[in-house]
Design an enzyme around this catalytic site. Structure first.
Site, PDB file in Angstrom:
ATOM      1  N   HIS A  53     -19.309   7.812  26.416  1.00 41.97           N
ATOM      2  CA  HIS A  53     -19.671   9.098  25.218  1.00 41.97           C
ATOM      3  C   HIS A  53     -19.029   9.860  25.481  1.00 41.97           C
ATOM      4  O   HIS A  53     -18.870  10.786  25.790  1.00 41.97           O
ATOM      5  CB  HIS A  53     -21.342   8.437  25.701  1.00 41.97           C
ATOM      6  CG  HIS A  53     -21.628   6.908  24.968  1.00 41.97           C
ATOM      7  ND1 HIS A  53     -22.614   6.760  25.171  1.00 41.97           N
ATOM      8  CD2 HIS A  53     -21.175   5.735  24.485  1.00 41.97           C
ATOM      9  CE1 HIS A  53     -22.559   5.376  25.163  1.00 41.97           C
ATOM     10  NE2 HIS A  53     -21.680   4.698  24.334  1.00 41.97           N
ATOM     11  N   GLU A  55     -20.884  12.889  24.912  1.00 38.45           N
ATOM     12  CA  GLU A  55     -21.203  13.956  26.248  1.00 38.45           C
ATOM     13  C   GLU A  55     -21.085  14.042  27.838  1.00 38.45           C
ATOM     14  O   GLU A  55     -20.460  14.725  28.674  1.00 38.45           O
ATOM     15  CB  GLU A  55     -22.973  13.377  26.577  1.00 38.45           C
ATOM     16  CG  GLU A  55     -24.318  13.987  25.464  1.00 38.45           C
ATOM     17  CD  GLU A  55     -23.965  12.010  24.878  1.00 38.45           C
ATOM     18  OE1 GLU A  55     -22.792  11.472  24.303  1.00 38.45           O
ATOM     19  OE2 GLU A  55     -25.369  11.573  24.252  1.00 38.45           O
ATOM     20  N   GLU A 269     -17.243  -8.729  -4.861  1.00 42.59           N
ATOM     21  CA  GLU A 269     -17.153  -9.271  -6.331  1.00 42.59           C
ATOM     22  C   GLU A 269     -16.590 -10.349  -6.875  1.00 42.59           C
ATOM     23  O   GLU A 269     -16.818 -10.417  -7.899  1.00 42.59           O
ATOM     24  CB  GLU A 269     -15.809  -8.264  -6.049  1.00 42.59           C
ATOM     25  CG  GLU A 269     -15.736  -6.473  -5.693  1.00 42.59           C
ATOM     26  CD  GLU A 269     -14.699  -5.934  -7.203  1.00 42.59           C
ATOM     27  OE1 GLU A 269     -14.582  -6.828  -8.605  1.00 42.59           O
ATOM     28  OE2 GLU A 269     -14.492  -4.951  -6.804  1.00 42.59           O
ATOM     29  N   THR A 273     -20.094 -17.088  -8.424  1.00 42.94           N
ATOM     30  CA  THR A 273     -21.112 -18.190  -7.246  1.00 42.94           C
ATOM     31  C   THR A 273     -21.733 -17.915  -5.655  1.00 42.94           C
ATOM     32  O   THR A 273     -22.705 -17.579  -5.167  1.00 42.94           O
ATOM     33  CB  THR A 273     -20.618 -19.732  -6.776  1.00 42.94           C
ATOM     34  OG1 THR A 273     -19.944 -20.169  -8.085  1.00 42.94           O
ATOM     35  CG2 THR A 273     -21.297 -20.574  -6.019  1.00 42.94           C
TER      36      THR A 273
HETATM   37  C1  AOF Z   1     -21.146   5.928  21.580  1.00 44.17           C
HETATM   38  N1  AOF Z   1     -20.641   6.869  21.499  1.00 44.17           N
HETATM   39  O1  AOF Z   1     -20.759   9.278  21.791  1.00 44.17           O
HETATM   40  C2  AOF Z   1     -22.519   8.076  22.061  1.00 44.17           C
HETATM   41  C3  AOF Z   1     -23.287   7.618  21.895  1.00 44.17           C
HETATM   42  O2  AOF Z   1     -21.893   0.282  24.177  1.00 44.17           O
HETATM   43  P1  AOF Z   1     -22.204   1.752  24.487  1.00 44.17           P
HETATM   44  O3  AOF Z   1     -22.586   1.791  26.352  1.00 44.17           O
HETATM   45  O4  AOF Z   1     -20.766   2.185  24.201  1.00 44.17           O
HETATM   46  O5  AOF Z   1     -23.251   2.617  23.587  1.00 44.17           O
HETATM   47  C4  AOF Z   1     -23.145   2.633  23.124  1.00 44.17           C
HETATM   48  C5  AOF Z   1     -24.716   2.698  21.799  1.00 44.17           C
HETATM   49  O6  AOF Z   1     -25.114   4.380  22.614  1.00 44.17           O
HETATM   50  C6  AOF Z   1     -24.862   3.820  20.475  1.00 44.17           C
HETATM   51  O7  AOF Z   1     -24.971   2.776  19.476  1.00 44.17           O
HETATM   52  C7  AOF Z   1     -25.322   4.658  20.392  1.00 44.17           C
HETATM   53  O8  AOF Z   1     -26.385   4.371  19.882  1.00 44.17           O
HETATM   54  C8  AOF Z   1     -25.407   5.337  21.517  1.00 44.17           C
HETATM   55  N2  AOF Z   1     -25.054   6.364  22.133  1.00 44.17           N
HETATM   56  N3  AOF Z   1     -22.643   5.350  21.596  1.00 44.17           N
HETATM   57  O9  AOF Z   1     -20.286   5.026  21.387  1.00 44.17           O
HETATM   58  C9  AOF Z   1     -21.042   8.512  21.907  1.00 44.17           C
HETATM   59  N4  AOF Z   1     -23.605   9.360  22.136  1.00 44.17           N
HETATM   60 ZN    ZN Z   2     -24.635   7.764  25.956  1.00 44.69          ZN
END
Ligand code: AOF
Ligand code: ZN
Length: 347
Positions: A53, A55, A269, A273
């Site tokens: 992520h 961070e 689109e 049906t």
């Molecule tokens: C991200 N990137 O920088 C942040 C996220 O399956 P994981 O562990 O990658 O978790 C995904 C979830 O983590 C995502 O749906 C969101 O809720 C949280 N934050 N996710 O992919 C990031 N900070």
């Molecule tokens: Zn995270």
């Protein structure tokens, strides 16, 4: 504690970084780490599902101990769960971060709650900084998260008497050029464009988003639903994206599969049906009805059976906007909040 000017600039930067990441299953997220003096000491962003992520990507630039007392500025609330990666809230606490400023809350049931966890560990937390800009970037992802599936628009064009085609099936062109240009712009805004096999066989649509003959910059992924085979020379095979085929009538399964692929919005689109099946299944968040001042009569209705046997089961809509498009009229509508109560006349 109020967000200061340095943090505000850092958020603007974090939003730029976030936009570098891919759109998909996971949100685009950016992060900037500020030293206690307010200097940028690290930057990061999320490079896509399965990778660290934002961070953690930023923290990985720093030697152990150097984030002590730092401020993390992040575009999404740090997560609180162990998914493909560990909880970012914990990573920030363990790194000694003293303050977190973020833009948007994480709506996830499992992933949310990071702010509380940080506060519980004595970290100062401020939420909502530049939330509108962040929302512009990941609004589609947030909506799909909240729905648990892509956002679905069901579109059709109809004669004033509610027909989609003349008796022989010919339907080009019911609406005029302004309405057709509007459709192409809206196609281009969607992640995927969905048709039934009947429409592929009857109309051989290209399913591209065009301005005249030119392709618009963003092309939706073409999706074909139904059991009849698509001819190998069908125009959809020449689409810039390889089409996805679903030999099923189970729309929940289709939308779940598309959601898992990171598709956040669908533009359905037709034909009648398929549009009716989406509406009957309650899978229409938005309806776009393009109405042309022409009469066709006959059997080729814009919608067929949507499971309304009696007026008390009518699918009531709220119109957000009536848009004149040359001689035609577009109704942009969504399901009325409580169809049952409306049908009983209680609203
Ligand atoms: C991200 N990137 O920088 C942040 C996220 O399956 P994981 O562990 O990658 O978790 C995904 C979830 O983590 C995502 O749906 C969101 O809720 C949280 N934050 N996710 O992919 C990031 N900070
Ligand atoms: Zn995270």
């Amino acid at each position: 504690m109020a967000v200061n000017e340095t943090e505000r600039r850092a958020m603007a930067r974090a939003l730029e970084l976030a936009a570098r990441g891919p759109r998909g299953v996971n949100p685009q997220v950016g992060a900037v780490i500020l030293s206690p003096e307010g200097d940028v000491i690290a930057e990061g962003w999320h490079h896509g599902a399965g990778t660290p992520h934002a961070e953690v990507d930023a923290l990985s630039e720093l030697a152990p101990g150097t984030a002590q007392g730092a401020t993390a500025v992040v575009t999404l609330e740090p997560c609180n769960h162990t998914g493909r990666t560990g909880p970012c809230a914990v990573a920030l606490i363990e790194a000694g971060v003293a303050r977190v400023v973020y833009a948007l809350d994480d709506p996830g049931v499992a992933s949310g709650g990071g702010a509380e966890r940080l506060r519980g560990a004595g970290v100062s937390v401020d939420a909502g900084e530049q939330a509108e800009v962040a929302h512009e970037l990941i609004g589609g992802w947030l909506t799909a998260q909240q729905l648990g599936r892509p956002h679905i628009t069901v579109k059709w064009a109809q004669s004033l008497d509610g027909r989609a085609a003349a008796e022989d099936g010919s339907s080009q062109w019911i609406t005029g050029p302004d309405a057709r240009a509007d459709v192409h712009r809206r196609r281009s805004a969607a992640d995927a464009i969905v048709v039934g096999t009947g429409t592929v066989l009857a109309d051989d649509p290209a399913l591209t988003a065009r301005d005249g003959d030119a392709l618009l910059p963003h092309q939706p992924i073409p999706v074909v639903i139904g059991s009849r085979p698509t001819p190998p020379d069908a125009a959809v095979h020449r689409h810039p994206h390889p089409p996805l085929f679903f030999d099923t009538h189970d729309l929940d399964a289709v939308t779940a599969d598309l959601h898992a692929r990171g598709i956040q919005s669908l533009f359905v689109e037709g034909g009648p049906t398929l549009a009716s099946a989406f509406i009957e299944a309650g899978l229409a968040d938005r309806v776009l009805a393009y109405i042309a001042p022409v009469l066709l009569g006959g059997e080729r209705l814009a919608l067929t059976d949507i499971g309304v046997a009696s007026i008390d089961q009518a699918r009531r809509l709220t119109v957000d906007e009536w848009v004149p498009l040359g001689p035609d009229l577009l109704a942009i509508a969504h399901p009325a909040t409580d169809n049952r109560l409306q049908n009983e006349g209680a609203l």
